[in-house]
Enzyme design. Structure first.
Site, PDB file in Angstrom:
ATOM      1  N   LYS A 293       0.838  -1.205   0.000  1.00  0.00           N
ATOM      2  CA  LYS A 293       0.000   0.000   0.000  1.00  0.00           C
ATOM      3  C   LYS A 293       0.872   1.253   0.000  1.00  0.00           C
ATOM      4  O   LYS A 293       0.582   2.223  -0.708  1.00  0.00           O
ATOM      5  CB  LYS A 293      -0.908  -0.001   1.229  1.00  0.00           C
ATOM      6  CG  LYS A 293      -1.704   1.288   1.394  1.00  0.00           C
ATOM      7  CD  LYS A 293      -2.625   1.256   2.599  1.00  0.00           C
ATOM      8  CE  LYS A 293      -3.361   2.594   2.729  1.00  0.00           C
ATOM      9  NZ  LYS A 293      -4.377   2.583   3.803  1.00  0.00           N
TER      10      LYS A 293
ATOM     11  N   HIS B 199     -10.668 -29.118 -33.961  1.00  0.00           N
ATOM     12  CA  HIS B 199     -11.512 -28.013 -33.508  1.00  0.00           C
ATOM     13  C   HIS B 199     -12.431 -28.437 -32.368  1.00  0.00           C
ATOM     14  O   HIS B 199     -13.621 -28.129 -32.337  1.00  0.00           O
ATOM     15  CB  HIS B 199     -12.308 -27.430 -34.676  1.00  0.00           C
ATOM     16  CG  HIS B 199     -11.434 -26.957 -35.794  1.00  0.00           C
ATOM     17  ND1 HIS B 199     -10.556 -25.900 -35.663  1.00  0.00           N
ATOM     18  CD2 HIS B 199     -11.260 -27.433 -37.050  1.00  0.00           C
ATOM     19  CE1 HIS B 199      -9.906 -25.730 -36.793  1.00  0.00           C
ATOM     20  NE2 HIS B 199     -10.304 -26.646 -37.650  1.00  0.00           N
TER      21      HIS B 199
END
Length: 513
Positions: free
Chosen positions: A138, A275
């Site tokens: 932070k 596919h």
């Protein structure tokens, strides 16, 4: 740039920590540490100050409380260009901390132990570590945070150039929050499972990057492959690539589809995929027989496809597979002679995968939609003959039952609407992804041609009308397996009876979108 004068080091993973601390000490950095890390550094002859000396308070509760103290967190969180913050630090004689080196208690490693107790798991939830990491991240304008030994060298290099840049501090802060977020996600997942929370109000998951990919489905789409931290080993994320160029996004999708199908079978089986749909599936007495049946199912579509086997590849099978262009071959193992044969094809990928373990701990299926995420259980539903209902006048013969159940295992993995024709333990026609069911049937029947006579047909969902049965009857299909459940089921049953077709209902559908 921010210079580092004071560092706090407290790590569970002590990889390279002595070298880091020694380099910091040579730069004149004062080092604060705790517990085992302090002992490790002291034994290496590195000057180190205990946290208790800084806080004036001993470690208590078996070490559960040691760094949770204002003299630590004020040193991490102070905004140093704010006069009031500097004044408060000076009043209380608190020194700022410029570098935090922390990695967390080994929660993941603990819960993967086969005999771990719930109490042991809870004890390995870190509290002070994440607090320090988050505080430093932070306040990264003034504090550098390291959670990964891979970043130690880069920070030392920047120190040698005068200080840590704002870009580096920001990057490391982001990494630190990813680190704690992943840690918390694993804890949340573990406790949710222990509490029986199947569908919690928040879904938190974490994955670790395995590799960057050249691109996604198309060259303009960036992509990467991530691995679930505690996934079972029988999958592509843990595959051992023995040969060939790197896998692509489409390769991974197709290979996973092939593994899902081949793992349906206990006896020798081979699956060819294009596919994400099977173009050929065969079972036999040997891997070679299974592969030859998969090849014969569709010799055109298998070209450039992906083949998965659930038995090791021997030399004879390898020589047959070498005859055509394949993208990938997946198998539990490859005999040395088979490897020698297949490695003659420079780009052919060979993947060793623990196929028998595929699906042992099935992952939920995740599908993103714009602005959201769909989550469902994996479709692991299977049936056998006793689960089925014969709904026609004629029951299937023993041979037809075998073929029907074979076709059912395959159609489960074909994109809906799906129809599969099977005969002699191989697919002979596959209709995938059509907008109506009879359209899928016509594609499969056309592909099968004359072979459709005396074949069986499987449908992933019920027939809304009798037209699919009509098309099957015209082609000479002898038996059909489908879920049933349509308000017009009776029409299909009567049509099947009219042509002497045996039809069974499974009561289970397998939509796959």
């Amino acid at each position: 740039m921010i210079q580092i004068r004071r560092a706090l080091i407290s790590v569970s993973d002590k990889t390279d920590v002595v070298d880091l601390a020694r380099s910091l000490s040579r730069h004149g950095v004062e080092i604060i540490s705790t517990g085992g890390t302090k002992r490790t550094l002291a034994e290496a002859g590195i000057p180190v100050i205990g946290v208790s000396e800084v806080t004036g308070f001993p470690e208590i509760l078996d070490g559960r409380v040691k760094t949770l103290h204002p003299r630590i967190h004020a040193g991490l969180l102070a905004i140093r260009d704010r006069d009031e913050h500097r004044r408060q630090l000076e009043e209380r004689k608190i020194e700022p901390i410029d570098l935090v080196v922390v990695n967390l208690y080994p929660f993941q490693q603990t819960i993967t132990k086969p005999d771990v107790s719930f109490e042991d798991a809870i004890e390995n939830i870190d509290i002070g570590g994440p607090s320090m990491v988050r505080a430093a991240a932070k306040n990264h304008r003034f504090t550098t945070v390291l959670v990964d030994p891979a970043d130690y060298g880069g920070v030392l290099e920047e120190m040698g150039r005068g200080g840590i840049t704002s870009e580096t501090r920001k990057r490391l802060a982001a990494k630190a929050f990813r680190h704690t977020a992943a840690y918390d996600a694993l804890i949340a997942s573990y406790l949710s499972a222990e509490a029986g929370e199947t569908w919690p109000e928040k879904w938190t998951v974490t994955y670790e990057k395995k590799q960057d990919l050249r691109y996604g489905e198309n060259p303009h789409q960036p992509a990467a492959f991530y691995r679930q931290p505690m996934a079972a080993t029988g999958n592509l994320a843990h595959a051992d690539q023995l040969h060939g160029k790197a896998l692509s996004y489409n390769n991974i999708n197709d290979a996973n589809a092939a593994l899902e199908i081949v793992s349906e079978f206990n006896g020798p089986a081979a699956v060819a995929v294009k596919h994400m749909n099977p173009c050929g599936v065969g079972i036999g007495e040997t891997a070679l027989e299974a592969y030859e049946k998969a090849f014969e199912a569709d010799p055109v579509s298998i070209f450039g496809g992906i083949v998965a086997l659930n038995r090791p590849v021997d030399e004879a099978t390898a020589r047959r597979m070498k005859e055509i262009f394949l993208e990938i071959i997946l198998a539990p193992d490859f005999e040395p002679a088979a490897l020698e044969v297949l490695r003659e094809k420079k780009n052919l990928r060979l993947l060793k995968v623990e196929v028998s373990a595929f699906g042992d701990a099935p992952s939920p299926r995740l599908q993103t939609v714009e602005g959201g995420l769909l989550v469902q259980e994996a479709d692991r539903k299977s049936i056998d003959q006793k689960d089925c209902e014969v709904v026609t006048s004629r029951a299937p013969s023993e041979q037809e039952w075998e073929q029907l159940l074979f076709a059912w295992r395959v159609v489960k993995h074909v994109k809906s609407n799906a129809i599969v024709l099977a005969k002699d333990s191989r697919t002979i026609g596959v209709g995938a992804g059509q907008m109506n069911r009879v359209g899928a049937a016509r594609i499969a029947l056309e592909q099968a041609g004359e072979a459709a006579r005396d074949a069986v047909l499987a449908s992933d969902a019920f027939f809304p009308m009798k037209d699919t049965v009509e098309a099957a009857a015209a082609a000479g299909v002898r038996a059909i397996i489908q879920p049933g459940g349509s308000v017009r089921d009776q029409e299909s049953i009567e049509e099947a009876n009219r042509h002497g077709i045996a039809m069974i209902f499974t009561g289970v559908r397998h939509f796959k979108h």
